[in-house]
Design a protein around this motif. Structure first.
Motif, short mmCIF file in Angstrom:
data_model
loop_
_atom_site.label_atom_id
_atom_site.label_comp_id
_atom_site.label_asym_id
_atom_site.label_seq_id
_atom_site.Cartn_x
_atom_site.Cartn_y
_atom_site.Cartn_z
N LEU A 89 0.85 -1.31 -0.05
CA LEU A 89 0.00 0.06 -0.07
C LEU A 89 0.97 1.28 0.15
CD1 LEU A 89 -2.84 -1.26 2.46
CD2 LEU A 89 -2.87 -1.21 0.02
N ARG A 90 1.97 1.08 0.63
CA ARG A 90 2.88 2.36 0.94
C ARG A 90 2.09 3.73 1.31
NH1 ARG A 90 6.82 1.40 -4.39
NH2 ARG A 90 7.40 -0.71 -3.67
N TYR A 91 1.31 3.47 2.30
CA TYR A 91 0.90 4.90 2.58
C TYR A 91 0.89 4.89 4.21
CZ TYR A 91 -2.85 8.35 3.73
OH TYR A 91 -3.39 9.55 4.10
N PRO A 92 1.45 6.14 4.57
CA PRO A 92 2.02 7.16 3.79
C PRO A 92 3.34 7.07 3.13
CG PRO A 92 2.34 7.77 6.07
CD PRO A 92 1.62 6.35 6.21
N GLU A 93 4.10 7.78 2.18
CA GLU A 93 5.31 7.43 1.87
C GLU A 93 6.19 8.40 2.74
OE1 GLU A 93 5.49 7.71 -2.32
OE2 GLU A 93 4.65 5.88 -2.59
N GLY A 95 9.41 9.35 1.74
CA GLY A 95 10.41 10.02 0.68
C GLY A 95 10.66 9.10 -0.49
N THR A 96 11.76 8.96 -1.09
CA THR A 96 11.97 8.50 -2.41
C THR A 96 12.42 6.93 -2.03
OG1 THR A 96 12.61 10.39 -3.64
CG2 THR A 96 13.39 8.30 -4.45
N GLU A 100 15.43 -1.11 -5.08
CA GLU A 100 15.23 -2.47 -4.55
C GLU A 100 13.76 -2.56 -4.04
OE1 GLU A 100 17.84 -0.97 -3.88
OE2 GLU A 100 19.57 -1.97 -4.85
N GLY A 101 13.44 -1.53 -3.47
CA GLY A 101 12.09 -1.64 -2.89
C GLY A 101 12.12 -2.16 -1.40
N ILE A 102 11.07 -2.53 -0.83
CA ILE A 102 10.98 -3.27 0.40
C ILE A 102 11.25 -4.64 0.23
CG2 ILE A 102 9.76 -3.65 2.65
CD1 ILE A 102 8.15 -1.27 2.20
N GLN A 103 12.35 -5.07 0.89
CA GLN A 103 12.89 -6.49 0.76
C GLN A 103 12.09 -7.60 1.62
OE1 GLN A 103 17.02 -6.54 0.29
NE2 GLN A 103 17.01 -5.61 -1.63
N ALA A 158 14.49 0.63 2.95
CA ALA A 158 14.07 0.87 1.74
C ALA A 158 14.03 2.53 1.42
CB ALA A 158 12.70 0.27 1.25
N TYR A 159 13.75 3.08 2.20
CA TYR A 159 13.56 4.68 2.27
C TYR A 159 14.80 5.42 2.43
CZ TYR A 159 8.55 4.62 1.50
OH TYR A 159 7.22 4.52 1.18
N ASN A 160 16.10 4.74 2.86
CA ASN A 160 17.32 5.02 3.22
C ASN A 160 17.36 6.08 4.30
OD1 ASN A 160 18.76 3.56 1.15
ND2 ASN A 160 17.76 5.04 -0.48
N LEU A 161 16.50 5.89 5.54
CA LEU A 161 16.38 6.55 6.55
C LEU A 161 17.31 6.10 7.58
CD1 LEU A 161 12.45 7.00 6.67
CD2 LEU A 161 14.16 8.53 5.78
N ASP A 162 18.38 6.34 7.48
CA ASP A 162 19.70 6.04 8.32
C ASP A 162 19.48 6.33 9.67
OD1 ASP A 162 20.91 4.90 6.23
OD2 ASP A 162 22.00 6.85 5.72
N ALA A 163 18.99 7.45 10.22
CA ALA A 163 18.95 7.56 11.54
C ALA A 163 17.70 6.74 12.23
CB ALA A 163 18.43 9.06 11.82
#
Length: 339
Positions: A89-93, A95-96, A100-103, A158-163
């Motif tokens: 569903l990816r809600y809410p998103e 960021g970019t 590879e998407g969500i693995q 997948a969203y590269n949210l490192d923190a």
């Protein structure tokens, strides 16, 4: 909650609030220095220790009212449904998303659904007033929470949210360390009731297991902070190897004690008659279930961290082979971890 736990509880709650504010700032900051990553690991660990602060081990409490059990079950189902369907569903998103998407979303779906079903079944059924049942319920709920956090971690990656990744990983592994300590304590208390273990030996194993797992967790954090430090990589491998040896030794010792109890009960069943025989058979069924639980916990935990250890050794000894080995074993490691 005991008064002595008031200060740690306040500190942990303050850490949770600071983490929310800090993660919001980190999302806009871009690249982060090592000091910021350490802060996120510490904050995540403080939040992960909250269950140990608020739960009083060994307290016998009755089942809550039916309406509360239904409400908790609905919350479990709702949270599980949202987290497991988010990859589609990816809600809410946030960021970019990476290419590879969500693995491993199917693995997350089945593991979360399975543990949620067990958690709901344990919640909805009325239990007798028992400290053992109360402690086991907390273990089940935290295992469900760990599987949910693992699914969230995949989305954050997948969203590269490192923190947020650092914070959630620290919270997840600390919660897992708390659950491990509780499971060890539950097994030790059951064996003590059989008279097969002394109090001193039980307390020793609880301390050793908790310290070794926490050392393993912090070695992971340090290696993530300094991935190019070869000495630290070898140190992390050594710490994890020590933990695996300790865990395997504990599993074998507990299994031997339970098997010896089963053999005693088997002789007792042939010796007695009437009500005593029925009680011995009931005790044997309980011990068989505990033996299966002990072996399952031992195999899955040893298998998970054993595969992680093998991949880390390959990464140090044969760096060129690491990507192929990691690609081949990461799904198996993920399944074992969730099991």
């Amino acid at each position: 909650m005991k008064a002595s736990w008031l200060l740690p509880a306040v500190v942990a709650l303050a850490a949770a609030g600071a983490a929310i504010l800090d993660l919001a700032g980190a999302a806009k900051a871009g690249a982060r220095p090592v000091s910021d990553r350490i802060v996120h690991y510490v904050l995540g660990s403080c939040v992960g220790i909250l269950p140990a602060v608020f739960h009083t081990h060994g307290r016998a409490t009755p089942s809550p009212p039916m309406w509360r059990r239904v409400l908790i079950s609905l919350l479990i189902l709702g949270a599980t449904a949202y987290v497991t369907t988010y990859p589609w569903l990816r809600y809410p998103e946030f960021g970019t998303m990476s290419a590879e998407g969500i693995q491993r979303r199917e693995i997350s779906l089945w593991s979360c659904a399975s543990v949620a079903a067990i958690a709901v079944a344990c919640t909805i059924i009325r239990h007798p007033r028992s400290s053992c049942v109360h402690d086991a319920m907390w273990c089940v709920m935290l295992i469900w929470l760990v599987t949910l956090l693992l699914a969230c971690l995949s989305a954050l990656r997948a969203y590269n949210l490192d923190a947020a990744q650092d914070f959630f990983l620290a919270a997840l592994l600390t919660i897992e360390a708390v659950v491990l300590g509780w499971i060890v304590k539950l097994f030790c208390s059951r064996i003590k009731l059989l008279g097969l273990w002394k109090d001193r030996r039980s307390d020793m194993w609880i301390t050793i297991m908790s310290v070794s797992f926490q050392a393993n967790v912090w070695s992971i954090f340090l290696q993530r902070l300094l991935p190019d430090n070869v000495a630290l990589a070898y140190c992390s491998i050594a710490i994890r190897l020590i933990f695996l040896v300790i865990w395997l030794t504990y599993t074998i010792l507990v299994s031997k004690c339970i098997i010896s109890g089963l053999l005693l009960l088997r002789r007792e069943i042939f010796r007695v008659r009437g009500r005593a025989k029925q009680e011995a058979r009931w005790a044997r069924r309980v011990l068989r279930m505990e033996l299966c639980a002990c072996i399952a916990a031992g195999v899955t935990t040893f298998g998970t961290w054993g595969l992680v250890e093998y991949m880390k050794i390959v990464g140090v000894v044969h760096p060129a082979m690491y990507e192929d080995v990691h690609a081949g074993l990461v799904d198996a490691t993920s399944i074992l971890h969730r099991a």
